[in-house]
Design a protein around this motif. Structure first.
Motif, mmCIF file in Angstrom:
data_model
loop_
_atom_site.group_PDB
_atom_site.id
_atom_site.type_symbol
_atom_site.label_atom_id
_atom_site.label_comp_id
_atom_site.label_asym_id
_atom_site.label_seq_id
_atom_site.Cartn_x
_atom_site.Cartn_y
_atom_site.Cartn_z
ATOM 1 N N TYR A 232 -22.970 14.539 35.613
ATOM 2 C CA TYR A 232 -21.939 15.356 34.968
ATOM 3 C C TYR A 232 -22.588 16.513 34.219
ATOM 4 C CZ TYR A 232 -18.008 16.709 32.018
ATOM 5 O OH TYR A 232 -17.015 17.426 31.387
ATOM 6 N N ASP A 233 -22.025 17.727 34.398
ATOM 7 C CA ASP A 233 -22.616 18.886 33.724
ATOM 8 C C ASP A 233 -21.541 19.802 33.126
ATOM 9 O OD1 ASP A 233 -21.541 19.978 35.992
ATOM 10 O OD2 ASP A 233 -23.339 21.072 36.600
ATOM 11 N N GLY A 234 -20.425 19.199 32.700
ATOM 12 C CA GLY A 234 -19.317 19.986 32.173
ATOM 13 C C GLY A 234 -19.210 19.941 30.662
ATOM 14 N N PHE A 235 -17.969 20.023 30.178
ATOM 15 C CA PHE A 235 -17.689 20.084 28.747
ATOM 16 C C PHE A 235 -17.321 18.718 28.186
ATOM 17 C CE2 PHE A 235 -16.893 24.429 30.151
ATOM 18 C CZ PHE A 235 -17.476 25.180 29.128
ATOM 19 N N PHE A 236 -17.683 18.529 26.919
ATOM 20 C CA PHE A 236 -17.181 17.432 26.103
ATOM 21 C C PHE A 236 -16.398 18.075 24.969
ATOM 22 C CE2 PHE A 236 -20.768 15.326 28.141
ATOM 23 C CZ PHE A 236 -20.263 14.071 28.426
ATOM 24 N N ALA A 237 -15.082 17.930 24.985
ATOM 25 C CA ALA A 237 -14.231 18.592 24.004
ATOM 26 C C ALA A 237 -13.776 17.601 22.938
ATOM 27 C CB ALA A 237 -13.020 19.218 24.689
ATOM 28 N N LEU A 238 -14.207 17.826 21.712
ATOM 29 C CA LEU A 238 -13.826 16.969 20.599
ATOM 30 C C LEU A 238 -12.346 17.143 20.271
ATOM 31 C CD1 LEU A 238 -17.009 17.661 18.542
ATOM 32 C CD2 LEU A 238 -16.176 15.337 18.991
ATOM 33 N N GLU A 239 -11.630 16.038 20.240
ATOM 34 C CA GLU A 239 -10.200 16.030 19.912
ATOM 35 C C GLU A 239 -9.920 14.758 19.111
ATOM 36 O OE1 GLU A 239 -5.921 16.532 22.264
ATOM 37 O OE2 GLU A 239 -7.596 15.529 23.238
ATOM 38 N N PRO A 240 -10.531 14.612 17.925
ATOM 39 C CA PRO A 240 -10.612 13.297 17.286
ATOM 40 C C PRO A 240 -9.330 12.732 16.693
ATOM 41 C CG PRO A 240 -11.713 14.967 15.953
ATOM 42 C CD PRO A 240 -11.374 15.624 17.250
ATOM 43 N N HIS A 241 -8.384 13.571 16.251
ATOM 44 C CA HIS A 241 -7.108 13.071 15.686
ATOM 45 C C HIS A 241 -7.329 12.088 14.530
ATOM 46 C CE1 HIS A 241 -5.326 15.041 18.989
ATOM 47 N NE2 HIS A 241 -4.672 14.071 19.587
ATOM 48 N N LEU A 242 -8.297 12.336 13.672
ATOM 49 C CA LEU A 242 -8.661 11.339 12.663
ATOM 50 C C LEU A 242 -7.722 11.293 11.460
ATOM 51 C CD1 LEU A 242 -12.541 11.673 12.714
ATOM 52 C CD2 LEU A 242 -11.117 9.929 13.798
ATOM 53 N N ALA A 243 -6.997 12.376 11.200
ATOM 54 C CA ALA A 243 -6.069 12.385 10.062
ATOM 55 C C ALA A 243 -4.623 12.234 10.508
ATOM 56 C CB ALA A 243 -6.235 13.664 9.241
ATOM 57 N N ALA A 244 -4.305 12.761 11.681
ATOM 58 C CA ALA A 244 -2.932 12.683 12.183
ATOM 59 C C ALA A 244 -2.945 12.880 13.688
ATOM 60 C CB ALA A 244 -2.050 13.752 11.525
ATOM 61 N N ALA A 245 -2.019 12.209 14.372
ATOM 62 C CA ALA A 245 -1.890 12.348 15.825
ATOM 63 C C ALA A 245 -0.424 12.592 16.149
ATOM 64 C CB ALA A 245 -2.387 11.096 16.534
ATOM 65 N N GLY A 246 -0.108 13.834 16.501
ATOM 66 C CA GLY A 246 1.272 14.186 16.820
ATOM 67 C C GLY A 246 1.492 14.303 18.306
ATOM 68 N N GLN A 247 2.733 14.594 18.670
ATOM 69 C CA GLN A 247 3.074 14.691 20.090
ATOM 70 C C GLN A 247 2.375 15.872 20.745
ATOM 71 O OE1 GLN A 247 7.271 15.162 20.849
ATOM 72 N NE2 GLN A 247 7.047 14.919 23.062
ATOM 73 N N TYR A 248 2.209 16.973 20.015
ATOM 74 C CA TYR A 248 1.668 18.188 20.612
ATOM 75 C C TYR A 248 0.275 18.553 20.114
ATOM 76 C CZ TYR A 248 6.316 18.683 22.504
ATOM 77 O OH TYR A 248 7.486 18.445 23.187
ATOM 78 N N GLN A 249 -0.144 18.013 18.986
ATOM 79 C CA GLN A 249 -1.524 18.211 18.565
ATOM 80 C C GLN A 249 -1.849 17.238 17.440
ATOM 81 O OE1 GLN A 249 -0.939 22.397 17.064
ATOM 82 N NE2 GLN A 249 -2.232 21.693 15.392
ATOM 83 N N GLY A 250 -3.153 17.027 17.243
ATOM 84 C CA GLY A 250 -3.607 16.168 16.167
ATOM 85 C C GLY A 250 -4.305 16.986 15.102
#
Length: 276
Positions: A232-250
């Motif tokens: 694998y040589d692509g991206f790792f995109a951090l999307e941790p949602h550690l404080a809140a996780a909503g329907q459209y974004q965290g």
């Protein structure tokens, strides 16, 4: 070489603060989902130009457009949604990225719960959008997400096999699979590996608590080792949602985002996998 990116609206709605934290974490890519509280597809052309210039001035590039395309009920107006999708194509071109994240629709609002009954419509919509993306030379990244058609391993494979197009690929989110009672590694990874183009980084415990990579049930260390072994040589995109996780974004906030970034980087360093 692999690259680290981030849904930087998890840090703050303010672009300058997003940039400052990304720089402090030595992250040089961004998955643009929202800025100033405005979804990326609702930014004006001038706002998109401003964002791109601010990022370029700090040597940050856009890895992907984190669009909400496909996060609507299947029986909502597809013509209207297709117009919104066309905006995503324009924005991606303006930002200089080849990738647009999207989803595979919520069930119809009419109460139909048998996914087999609306499967063909999902595939038809995604095929049409893929044709538009192909014409624009842009790649669609389907994210597995709870509640949409493509939330389970089998449904994701069904979509990828049925559409069978290099412009429709998989964005692999291990935590989302866990939230659907699916096993992300090795089961989901093995099934999706032929189409895997992008990886989202978050983790979740069995009680539903979102945590940094390596502290939940996603088996991040083993997954990273397997990804590296498979080239694998692509991206790792951090999307941790550690404080809140909503329907459209965290949301995580600056400090929790830094914790998520440092956890991922520590795992990569542990296995000696170089990244930028």
């Amino acid at each position: 070489m692999i690259h680290l990116s981030a849904f930087a609206d998890e840090i703050s709605s303010d672009l300058d603060e997003q940039i400052a934290v990304l720089q402090s974490e030595r992250i040089r890519y961004i998955d643009l989902r929202s800025v100033w509280g405005v979804n990326v597809l609702d930014l004006s052309d001038q706002q998109v130009i401003t964002v791109k210039q601010k990022l370029e001035d700090q040597n940050i590039k856009v890895a992907a457009v984190g669009s909400p395309i496909g996060k609507v009920p299947l029986d909502s107006s597809f013509e209207e949604h297709l117009q919104r999708f066309e905006r995503a194509l324009v924005v991606a071109k303006m930002l200089g990225t080849s990738y647009i994240r999207l989803f595979s629709f919520y069930p119809p609002q009419n109460g139909e719960v048998d996914s087999a009954s609306y499967r063909e419509q999902v595939i038809q919509h995604l095929r049409e959008m893929t044709a538009h993306a192909r014409a624009a030379n842009l790649v669609l990244l389907h994210e597995n997400e709870k509640g949409i058609y493509g939330d389970t391993i089998d449904h994701c494979v069904d979509l990828l096999q049925s559409i069978n197009d290099k412009y429709f690929r998989a964005a692999f989110d291990p935590a989302n699979f866990l939230q659907c009672n699916q096993t992300p590694y090795p089961d989901a990874y093995t099934a999706l590996q032929p189409w895997l183009e992008y990886v989202h980084v978050k983790d979740v415990r069995s009680d539903g608590t979102l945590v940094v990579a390596g502290e939940g049930g996603a088996h991040w260390l083993e997954l990273l080792q397997q990804l590296r072994q498979d080239g694998y040589d692509g991206f790792f995109a951090l999307e941790p949602h550690l404080a809140a996780a909503g329907q459209y974004q965290g949301f995580s906030g600056p400090d929790l985002f830094r914790s998520a970034s440092q956890a991922l980087q520590k795992l990569l360093q542990q296995i000696g996998w170089k990244y930028d």
